[in-house]
Design a protein around this motif. Structure first.
Motif, short mmCIF file in Angstrom:
data_model
loop_
_atom_site.label_atom_id
_atom_site.label_comp_id
_atom_site.label_asym_id
_atom_site.label_seq_id
_atom_site.Cartn_x
_atom_site.Cartn_y
_atom_site.Cartn_z
N ASP A 67 -47.17 -50.59 23.68
CA ASP A 67 -48.43 -50.43 24.41
C ASP A 67 -49.61 -50.83 23.52
N TYR B 155 -55.91 -49.06 27.97
CA TYR B 155 -55.80 -48.07 29.04
C TYR B 155 -55.19 -46.81 28.43
N ASP B 156 -55.54 -45.63 28.92
CA ASP B 156 -55.00 -44.44 28.27
C ASP B 156 -53.54 -44.19 28.65
N ARG B 157 -53.07 -44.91 29.66
CA ARG B 157 -51.63 -44.86 29.91
C ARG B 157 -51.04 -46.22 29.53
N ASN B 158 -49.93 -46.66 30.16
CA ASN B 158 -49.23 -47.87 29.72
C ASN B 158 -49.19 -48.88 30.87
N ASP C 241 -52.49 -52.07 25.10
CA ASP C 241 -53.59 -52.26 26.04
C ASP C 241 -54.74 -51.30 25.76
CA LIG Z 1 -52.34 -47.72 26.68
#
Ligand SMILES: [Ca+2]
Length: 310
Positions: free
Chosen positions: A238, A242-245, A240
């Protein structure tokens, strides 16, 4: 056959000359004539067989090419499809190239249409291959590199080798399920090395598909939808913003931001779709986030490309 017939002719001629045979000289001459005629006949048959073998070999090669087999380029080495095109090979298909930094030869599909000389590094055509893959698959490349219309990713290392040896232009060709086509061209397309997470750089856009990569279609979304300067991410890596994936949620490796306005390695739906996330094969400025395209091709060639300048 020819050698043995000639040997017999020679022996008979010796016997006749030395008059050691039991045959009369006339019979000797007759025998020599008969063997000469037979030899001639055999030569004609041999020549016809050679022609037949050549025709069958040619037919076999043509058949192999149409099934996506590779072209034999002999001992010459080429750093991309543009060089192959300039060398006079104008047939689209698989070739071996060796980019300057590449430790080995690599097999690539060369698209010799649209001006020719394009090295194709991604293709979607029918959903036959999964693009929901891990870092290593995207690093080395995967998919169908045998069929003329197979789905594949050439590999991020190869993309880095290619785009670091020259200024390359990226051309993205898109098709929807209604039979329409669009394209997007970006100058100065570059992919960094693995240490820098295959970071993406690109220059000016032209085309009729809309500028999804930079997100310039809507300045307010650029901060989260532009792919300029983004690192590559996969479901297991990961990188990116973004706080998720994003790669996990959008089912493919890509230069995600938070997350995308183009996701050409997404899941293969057929046209309009609904899902938890916008995980289809998306080019936002054309069909929005909820339409998955029918076919995609991503290909590169040097920015300065003059096919006639051989
Ligand atoms: Ca992320």
């Amino acid at each position: 056959m020819r050698t043995s017939t000639m040997s017999v002719l020679f022996i008979i001629w010796i016997l006749c000359t030395l008059d050691l045979s039991d045959s009369a000289p006339d019979e000797c001459e007759d025998e020599i004539e008969r063997l000469r005629a037979e030899m001639k006949n055999l030569e004609v048959r041999l020549s016809k067989q050679h022609q037949l073998i050549q025709r069958l070999t040619n037919l076999n090669q043509m058949n192999e090419r149409s099934q996506g087999s590779i072209y034999d380029m002999g001992d010459k080495q080429y750093m991309d499809c543009a060089q192959i095109f300039k060398n006079g090979n104008m047939q689209s298909g698989f070739y071996m190239i060796k980019p300057l930094l590449s430790p080995t030869l690599i097999r690539v599909y060369c698209d010799m249409t649209e001006g020719g000389g394009w090295t194709v590094f991604q293709r979607r055509s029918d959903g036959n291959q999964s693009f929901d893959r891990d870092w290593n698959d995207y690093k080395t490349g995967f998919g169908d590199m045998e069929s003329a219309n197979g789905e594949f990713w050439l590999g991020n290392d190869n993309l880095h080798y290619l785009t670091s040896q020259d200024d390359y232009t990226l051309r993205i060709s898109l098709e929807d399920f209604e039979g329409s086509y669009r394209f997007a061209v970006y100058r100065k397309f570059k992919v960094d090395n693995e240490q820098n997470h295959y970071q993406l750089q690109f220059g000016a856009y032209t085309g009729n598909a809309g500028d999804a990569l930079s997100g310039s279609y809507h300045p307010e979304v650029q901060w989260w939808a532009s792919h300029q300067g983004m690192k590559f991410s996969t479901r297991d890596r990961d990188n990116d913003r973004y706080d998720r994936n994003c790669a996990q949620e959008d089912k493919g490796g890509w230069w995600f931001n938070r997350c995308h306005s183009a996701n050409l390695n997404g899941f293969y739906y057929r046209g309009p779709y609904s899902a938890v996330t916008d995980d289809g094969i998306v080019w936002y400025p054309w069909h929005g986030w909820w339409y998955s395209l029918k076919s995609v091709q991503m290909k590169i060639r040097p920015g300065i490309f003059e096919p006639n300048d051989v």
